[in-house]
Design a protein around this motif. Structure first.
Motif, PDB file in Angstrom:
ATOM      1  N   ILE A 123      34.661  48.981  27.924  1.00  0.00           N
ATOM      2  CA  ILE A 123      35.265  47.531  27.591  1.00  0.00           C
ATOM      3  C   ILE A 123      35.094  46.883  28.821  1.00  0.00           C
ATOM      4  O   ILE A 123      35.849  47.222  29.824  1.00  0.00           O
ATOM      5  N   GLY A 124      33.993  45.986  28.906  1.00  0.00           N
ATOM      6  CA  GLY A 124      33.666  45.045  30.256  1.00  0.00           C
ATOM      7  C   GLY A 124      33.203  46.182  31.280  1.00  0.00           C
ATOM      8  O   GLY A 124      33.520  45.670  32.637  1.00  0.00           O
ATOM      9  N   GLY A 125      32.653  47.093  31.052  1.00  0.00           N
ATOM     10  CA  GLY A 125      31.845  47.988  31.879  1.00  0.00           C
ATOM     11  C   GLY A 125      32.850  48.945  32.380  1.00  0.00           C
ATOM     12  O   GLY A 125      32.644  49.958  33.539  1.00  0.00           O
ATOM     13  N   GLN A 127      44.176  53.397  26.803  1.00  0.00           N
ATOM     14  CA  GLN A 127      44.747  53.613  28.129  1.00  0.00           C
ATOM     15  C   GLN A 127      43.286  53.449  29.047  1.00  0.00           C
ATOM     16  O   GLN A 127      42.238  54.111  29.072  1.00  0.00           O
ATOM     17  N   ARG A 128      43.533  52.789  30.136  1.00  0.00           N
ATOM     18  CA  ARG A 128      42.569  52.800  31.234  1.00  0.00           C
ATOM     19  C   ARG A 128      42.790  53.716  32.256  1.00  0.00           C
ATOM     20  O   ARG A 128      43.796  54.428  32.223  1.00  0.00           O
ATOM     21  N   PRO A 145      42.172  40.262  27.968  1.00  0.00           N
ATOM     22  CA  PRO A 145      41.769  39.629  26.789  1.00  0.00           C
ATOM     23  C   PRO A 145      40.511  40.173  26.387  1.00  0.00           C
ATOM     24  O   PRO A 145      39.573  40.357  27.414  1.00  0.00           O
ATOM     25  N   VAL A 146      40.125  40.737  25.098  1.00  0.00           N
ATOM     26  CA  VAL A 146      38.641  40.854  24.677  1.00  0.00           C
ATOM     27  C   VAL A 146      38.514  40.006  23.525  1.00  0.00           C
ATOM     28  O   VAL A 146      39.022  39.933  22.679  1.00  0.00           O
ATOM     29  N   LYS A 199      28.692  47.232  26.620  1.00  0.00           N
ATOM     30  CA  LYS A 199      27.799  46.156  27.312  1.00  0.00           C
ATOM     31  C   LYS A 199      28.697  44.950  27.883  1.00  0.00           C
ATOM     32  O   LYS A 199      29.891  44.783  27.595  1.00  0.00           O
ATOM     33  N   GLU A 200      28.387  44.685  28.890  1.00  0.00           N
ATOM     34  CA  GLU A 200      28.991  43.580  29.640  1.00  0.00           C
ATOM     35  C   GLU A 200      28.853  42.273  29.177  1.00  0.00           C
ATOM     36  O   GLU A 200      29.769  41.306  29.249  1.00  0.00           O
TER      37      GLU A 200
END
Length: 312
Positions: free
Chosen positions: A235-237, A281-282, A298-299, A307-308
């Motif tokens: 998610i966001g790279g 979980q990051r 936020p996504v 993908k970015e």
């Protein structure tokens, strides 16, 4: 009864406690040796060792049971029975033969389905709607022995391996105490030759999500690999583990590419259908419910995972 207990991970702990609570004489507890853990890589005892020592029980953790001396030490305990649950070592025939009533294994599946190392994961990942616990008389083959007692349970539509693991552990604790109470009257039933499946050890290569798969496959992958090793996406790279999910209700826009976030609530299009992500979980962070994660990161709808840039 005089019992040798053999187990290592968290799954085994309630069983040990149940045997102690039932008043059985625990001659010794066998578990895997302490392993390096944490930042300092200091040896850390297994959950079973920690509980056994807290209960004042004798603990043994040989690296192998193949040696004559280890086998003699095991036999010298003069146990009525050995109770084995997620121990982690193969038991040679002299060990299997040593207790007067043999070795009983608590297995987390409805044998002969899901013999082997990862029956809970595989049951969820394969879409089974039921599983259970079998008390099996051990023999040399891999989970091939006759079954003395079994108990079934439904697998919930949103259940993860973590939740099912805890339920089956408690079931196993109750079932083994009942089996020992009735051991003289139980009839060992050979496993049928039909329906045999093997629960191969989980490979981390299975953890990356392929959003082009149908939604039910993606949902089962997320739930079946939670919490370990954890199915993941980007998610966001950033690599993020997905720990809980459910199938998204309602129609899905037909022109949404697989991997597209369809709503601001993390509903993601799959090859067919969609999955809603409930817990994430990051790397290096604690697990978060969907709402807590999105408040910090936020996504937007239209984002294409892995993908970015947004999908086009």
């Amino acid at each position: 009864m005089r019992i040798i207990f053999m187990g290592t991970p968290d799954f085994s702990v309630p069983v040990l406690q149940a045997l102690v609570d039932a008043g059985h004489d625990i001659a010794a507890v066998y578990c895997q040796p302490p392993r390096p853990a944490g930042r300092g890589k200091k040896p850390r005892p297994s959950p079973v060792q920690a509980r056994a020592e807290a209960l004042g029980l004798a603990v043994r953790h040989p690296v192998s049971l193949k040696g004559v001396e280890e086998q003699a030490a095991f036999a010298a305990l003069e146990a009525d029975v050995a109770v084995v649950v997620a121990y982690g070592l193969i038991l040679p025939q002299p060990v299997l033969d040593a207790p007067a009533r043999g070795c009983l294994n608590i297995h987390a599946s409805l044998l002969p389905r899901w013999r082997g190392a990862a029956p809970i994961h595989r049951a969820i990942m394969s879409g089974d709607d039921r599983t259970g616990i079998c008390i099996m008389q051990m023999e040399a083959g891999l989970d091939t022995g006759p079954v003395l007692l079994r108990e079934e349970t439904d697998i919930g539509a949103e259940e993860t391996t973590a939740g099912l693991h805890d339920r089956l552990s408690a079931m196993g604790a109750g079932l083994i105490t009942r089996a020992l109470d009735r051991i003289d009257s139980l009839v060992a039933e050979p496993q049928p030759e039909e329906g045999v499946t093997y629960a191969a050890k989980i490979d981390k290569a299975e953890a990356r999500i392929d959003w082009s798969l149908p939604a039910d496959s993606v949902d089962r992958q997320i739930r079946g690999l939670s919490p370990f090793p954890g199915a993941w996406t980007e998610i966001g790279g950033e690599r993020v583990k997905l720990l809980a999910s459910r199938l998204a209700p309602g129609p899905i826009p037909g022109d949404s590419p697989a991997g597209t976030v369809l709503t601001d609530g993390l509903t993601v299009a799959c090859g067919s259908g969609a999955v809603e992500i409930l817990r994430l979980q990051r790397a290096g962070k604690g697990a978060q419910d969907q709402g807590d994660y999105l408040r910090g990161r936020p996504v937007a709808a239209g984002t294409c995972l892995q993908k970015e840039a947004p999908c086009s």
